[in-house]
Scaffold this motif. Structure first.
Motif, PDB file in Angstrom:
ATOM      1  N   PHE A   1      -7.934   6.373   3.352  1.00 61.86           N
ATOM      2  CA  PHE A   1      -6.582   6.913   3.480  1.00 61.86           C
ATOM      3  C   PHE A   1      -6.132   6.923   4.940  1.00 61.86           C
ATOM      4  N   ILE A   2      -7.059   7.234   5.856  1.00 59.26           N
ATOM      5  CA  ILE A   2      -6.710   7.265   7.282  1.00 59.26           C
ATOM      6  C   ILE A   2      -6.267   5.883   7.752  1.00 59.26           C
ATOM      7  N   THR A   3      -7.046   4.860   7.421  1.00 57.48           N
ATOM      8  CA  THR A   3      -6.667   3.520   7.879  1.00 57.48           C
ATOM      9  C   THR A   3      -5.410   3.018   7.168  1.00 57.48           C
ATOM     10  N   PHE A   4      -5.191   3.457   5.931  1.00 56.60           N
ATOM     11  CA  PHE A   4      -3.944   3.084   5.258  1.00 56.60           C
ATOM     12  C   PHE A   4      -2.748   3.663   6.004  1.00 56.60           C
ATOM     13  N   LYS A   5      -2.868   4.907   6.446  1.00 52.96           N
ATOM     14  CA  LYS A   5      -1.780   5.533   7.195  1.00 52.96           C
ATOM     15  C   LYS A   5      -1.583   4.876   8.554  1.00 52.96           C
ATOM     16  N   LEU A   6      -2.661   4.265   9.084  1.00 59.43           N
ATOM     17  CA  LEU A   6      -2.529   3.538  10.346  1.00 59.43           C
ATOM     18  C   LEU A   6      -1.867   2.175  10.149  1.00 59.43           C
ATOM     19  N   GLY A   7      -1.687   1.775   8.888  1.00 66.07           N
ATOM     20  CA  GLY A   7      -1.032   0.506   8.609  1.00 66.07           C
ATOM     21  C   GLY A   7      -1.971  -0.665   8.480  1.00 66.07           C
TER      22      GLY A   7
ATOM     23  N   SER B   1      -3.705   3.662  17.425  1.00 67.78           N
ATOM     24  CA  SER B   1      -4.569   3.347  16.286  1.00 67.78           C
ATOM     25  C   SER B   1      -6.011   3.126  16.725  1.00 67.78           C
TER      26      SER B   1
ATOM     27  N   TYR C   1      -6.375   0.159   2.953  1.00 65.11           N
ATOM     28  CA  TYR C   1      -7.496   1.021   2.579  1.00 65.11           C
ATOM     29  C   TYR C   1      -8.853   0.407   2.892  1.00 65.11           C
TER      30      TYR C   1
ATOM     31  N   THR D   1      -6.240   2.011  -6.189  1.00 66.99           N
ATOM     32  CA  THR D   1      -6.723   2.447  -4.868  1.00 66.99           C
ATOM     33  C   THR D   1      -8.199   2.822  -4.929  1.00 66.99           C
TER      34      THR D   1
END
Length: 405
Positions: free
Chosen positions: A217-223, A174, A226, A57
């Motif tokens: 990390f934010i965009t990863f959580k948005l699907g 998103s 990274y 990551t």
């Protein structure tokens, strides 16, 4: 064998062996990928270690953070007209390939669009890192860099929309979060520059990496993985260069490049461990060769023809730029994994995409190369092409002393 010794051997293997094999024109990321596949075949599920995942990551995030910092909007504006034509042709190509994947591979429209992006999106970070070894002149490096960055900007925007478009509500939420992040990142950088940096000189690099990881990390959580957030953080930092010059300074960019150089091999190794066994079949290999023989010449040919018509270049110069833009390694690996895990992509097509990106990544190092100098007295260090271009620009702006000085 203790875990500490295993990690030490892995670090040594990923940092030394791939570099040693570059003398045989085998790109280091390909070697790391192959090592990951070998580890998966040898150790199975045990190779999916959380430490390797974390290092992976850091690698992909730092690579795209650096790619965002490399975006020079002034340089892009200089060739805006030709870049717009290039992006229009790329858009038509993406739509055409996506339609073919939807029509003949029986994929959903989202999966078909992702396959199209995986096949046609150049890997900007990898391309920039290998420009020095391809023997390109300054103008050729400029257009390779500009076209790769412009293509990546469009691909990241398309990736965000495609991955969220299946749920309109999710897409709306998103989009709001992304808008808030884009607005908030400059404010965060400025706040850190006002309240932290004056009391911690030299902390700009640490703060840049930290903000990049948070955005990733934010965009990863948005699907949307990274790389989108990390790229946006780097782009915002670059746009703040006038207000906060030390944040995206040449020294920081050089430090980030070295940081990414250490961690990126773990990403490619980890990507190799995620390749499923059903992707390693003769059927997948055959399909990958067919895709390569069809798609790669078309990609190179379209850019070659475009430059011949717009730039009136010699055939050789147009071919150099076209071949240099061939590698799709990072984008194909990321999207192939997303397709396999989230869209149930068949293992055969998964393996075909991996073989395709491996072959097109090998192409520039096999076709293009710098002249080999055997003069033992030439001990000048080889600089990164971006460093040399900045140095040449600074030299051009330097005042010429008068004869009376």
């Amino acid at each position: 064998m203790s875990n500490e010794l295993i990690y030490l051997l892995l670090i040594f293997g990923l940092l030394v062996i791939p570099r040693a094999l570059q003398r045989f024109k085998l790109p280091a990321p390909i070697t790391c990928l192959i090592l990951g596949v070998g580890a998966m075949l040898a150790f199975g599920e045990r190779v999916h270690d959380p430490v390797i995942t974390l290092l992976s990551t850091l690698g992909i995030s730092s690579l795209f953070l650096f790619a965002g910092l490399e975006v020079d909007l002034h340089a892009l504006r200089k060739g805006l007209g030709r870049l717009v034509v290039h992006l229009l042709i790329r858009t038509v190509s993406l739509v055409g390939v996506a339609w073919l994947a939807w029509r003949y591979l029986e994929l959903g429209w989202q999966a078909a669009a992702l396959v199209s992006l995986a096949l046609l999106t150049p890997s900007t970070g990898f391309i920039l890192d290998t420009l020095e070894r391809l023997g390109l002149d300054e103008e050729e490096r400029f257009w390779v860099t500009s076209k790769a960055i412009a293509g990546e900007l469009m691909a990241l925007a398309a990736l965000f929309v495609v991955l969220q478009a299946g749920d309109p509500m999710q897409l709306g939420v998103s989009s709001l979060v992304m808008t808030a992040m884009i607005v908030g990142l400059p404010l965060l950088f400025i706040a850190l520059g006002r309240w932290v940096v004056p009391h911690a000189p030299g902390s700009e690099f640490s703060l840049l990496v930290m903000v990049g990881m948070v955005a990733a990390f934010i965009t990863f959580k948005l699907g949307v993985y990274y790389l989108v957030g990390a790229f946006i953080a780097g782009l915002v930092a670059r746009m703040l260069r006038l207000r906060m010059p030390r944040l995206a300074s040449d020294d920081n960019m050089h430090a980030l490049r070295l940081f990414a150089t250490f961690f990126v091999p773990f990403y490619f190794f980890h990507a190799g461990t995620l390749i499923s066994r059903d992707a390693l079949t003769w059927e997948a290999a055959g399909l990958g060769i067919v895709i390569t023989l069809v798609v790669l010449p078309l990609r190179v040919g379209v850019i070659w023809l475009q430059r011949r018509m717009m730039f009136r270049e010699e055939r050789g110069k147009s071919l150099k730029v076209s071949v240099a833009l061939a590698p799709t390694l990072v984008f194909t690996l990321v999207l192939a994994t997303i397709l396999y895990t989230r869209f149930d992509l068949p293992g055969t097509l998964f393996g075909a995409l991996i073989l395709y990106t491996t072959l097109n990544t090998l192409l520039p190092s096999l076709v293009l190369h710098s002249p080999f100098d055997v003069d033992p007295m030439d001990t000048r260090p080889v600089s990164h092409p971006e460093d040399r271009m900045r140095a040449e620009s600074a030299t051009a702006r330097a005042p010429v002393p008068s004869i009376t000085d």
